[in-house]
Design a protein around this motif. Structure first.
Motif, PDB file in Angstrom:
ATOM      1  N   LEU A  63       0.837  -1.203   0.000  1.00 51.63           N
ATOM      2  CA  LEU A  63       0.000   0.000   0.000  1.00 51.63           C
ATOM      3  C   LEU A  63       0.870   1.250   0.000  1.00 51.63           C
ATOM      4  O   LEU A  63       0.535   2.246  -0.642  1.00 51.63           O
ATOM      5  CB  LEU A  63      -0.933  -0.004   1.211  1.00 51.63           C
ATOM      6  N   TYR A  64       1.994   1.202   0.722  1.00 48.36           N
ATOM      7  CA  TYR A  64       2.926   2.336   0.727  1.00 48.36           C
ATOM      8  C   TYR A  64       3.380   2.665  -0.695  1.00 48.36           C
ATOM      9  O   TYR A  64       3.359   3.823  -1.119  1.00 48.36           O
ATOM     10  CB  TYR A  64       4.129   2.017   1.604  1.00 48.36           C
ATOM     11  N   GLN A  65       3.779   1.658  -1.449  1.00 48.19           N
ATOM     12  CA  GLN A  65       4.265   1.883  -2.807  1.00 48.19           C
ATOM     13  C   GLN A  65       3.153   2.425  -3.708  1.00 48.19           C
ATOM     14  O   GLN A  65       3.385   3.319  -4.526  1.00 48.19           O
ATOM     15  CB  GLN A  65       4.838   0.582  -3.385  1.00 48.19           C
ATOM     16  N   LYS A  66       1.940   1.911  -3.559  1.00 50.53           N
ATOM     17  CA  LYS A  66       0.814   2.384  -4.367  1.00 50.53           C
ATOM     18  C   LYS A  66       0.479   3.837  -4.036  1.00 50.53           C
ATOM     19  O   LYS A  66       0.249   4.657  -4.936  1.00 50.53           O
ATOM     20  CB  LYS A  66      -0.409   1.496  -4.138  1.00 50.53           C
ATOM     21  N   GLN A  67       0.463   4.144  -2.719  1.00 51.76           N
ATOM     22  CA  GLN A  67       0.133   5.513  -2.319  1.00 51.76           C
ATOM     23  C   GLN A  67       1.212   6.494  -2.748  1.00 51.76           C
ATOM     24  O   GLN A  67       0.910   7.599  -3.210  1.00 51.76           O
ATOM     25  CB  GLN A  67      -0.082   5.577  -0.804  1.00 51.76           C
ATOM     26  N   MET A  68       2.467   6.116  -2.627  1.00 56.84           N
ATOM     27  CA  MET A  68       3.556   6.988  -3.047  1.00 56.84           C
ATOM     28  C   MET A  68       3.521   7.221  -4.555  1.00 56.84           C
ATOM     29  O   MET A  68       3.760   8.337  -5.037  1.00 56.84           O
ATOM     30  CB  MET A  68       4.903   6.405  -2.628  1.00 56.84           C
TER      31      MET A  68
END
Length: 298
Positions: free
Chosen positions: A202-207
């Protein structure tokens, strides 16, 4: 002028209404802009509204331009005819009564959110800082559901769903603006650290989503690594920047269950100085990497 707790005062600014300079207050701006927005969205013409209310089109036009005050006894009928829902009509009546009595609006967070979302559609620039969460218009739905929702255990499932619908509407309104307002978002690194600990995926998607937003014309996003005192951990500044349909500048801030829209020029200036200081300390998201921070924490 001034501000009250959980309140919203009625600021004034000079504006050109087509027949020389006049003064417009925030309350009047909220009323006229809200009904005009909904009328246009509903597809109704000023003539159609005039026919339904048995008023002349010139009167409806004067209400929308702020050249004439909408009579309190007609406000609910007028707003309903333009497609405004009952909740917003209730706030509009509060604003109209406060203007008539010369008092601040006793506002809650929901009203202030509506006021800010309207400002995002018509102001020339705005700045948003949040030390612990990614700002609403930049959130993915997964972030809202998995990060924001658990942080507010008192909110019901329906309230959480309504909150996401409202965020989506704000995002769409920003993306659909035909002009290019200057949008600056400052995010505390703590929000990203928490997200990455929760889910790397989720971190990578949000970033990736944040970096996509940063490529839009007029959008700047920075990450603030340094901690800030709680009293400075979140605020927004809205500036008209000569936009003809904007109201006076204001600052929004909140703590716990209290929120403020501050229109005092001296206080706005102090918040703007804080904005400049924090912005200078922050890192552009295009070059932000947290590998060195994670290494130090290991």
């Amino acid at each position: 002028m001034g501000v009250c707790d959980s309140g919203w005062s009625i600021a004034r600014r000079s504006t050109n209404l087509g027949a020389g300079m006049a003064f417009e207050d925030s309350g009047g701006w909220f009323l006229k802009t809200m009904v005009r927005k909904h009328r246009i969205a509903s597809g109704a013409t000023q003539q159609a509204i005039a026919d339904e209310l048995f008023y002349s089109p010139d009167t409806i036009r004067a209400w929308e331009l702020g050249r004439a005050t909408i009579p309190l006894k007609m406000l609910a009928r007028y707003a309903k005819a333009c497609g405004v829902n009952d909740e917003i009509i209730g706030y509009m009546v509060q604003v109209a009564i406060a203007r008539r009595e010369g008092k601040p609006v006793e506002a809650d967070m929901r009203f202030n959110a509506l006021f800010m979302s309207l400002a995002e559609e018509f102001f020339g620039s705005f700045f948003k800082f949040d030390a612990t969460f990614i700002p609403g218009p930049l959130q993915l739905k997964e972030y809202h559901d998995l990060i924001v929702r658990p942080a507010d255990p008192e909110a019901s499932d329906d309230e959480s769903k309504d909150g996401w619908v409202f965020k989506e509407a704000r995002r769409i309104a920003l993306e659909d603006r035909p002009d290019q307002p200057m949008m600056s978002f400052l995010i505390g690194e703590a929000a990203l650290v928490h997200l990455r600990r929760f889910s790397e995926e989720l971190y990578q998607k949000q970033m990736a989503y944040l970096r996509k937003w940063a490529k839009r014309p007029g959008v700047s996003i920075r990450i603030l690594r340094e901690p800030v005192p709680v009293r400075m951990s979140g605020f927004s500044i809205y500036q008209p920047e000569d936009m003809p349909r904007a109201c006076p500048p204001f600052v929004y801030t909140e703590i716990a269950d209290t929120s403020w829209c501050i229109d005092d020029p001296d206080r706005i200036a102090r918040y703007d100085e804080l904005r400049k200081r924090l912005w200078k300390m922050a890192i552009r998201i295009e070059v932000y990497r947290d590998d060195d921070r994670r290494d130090r924490m290991a």
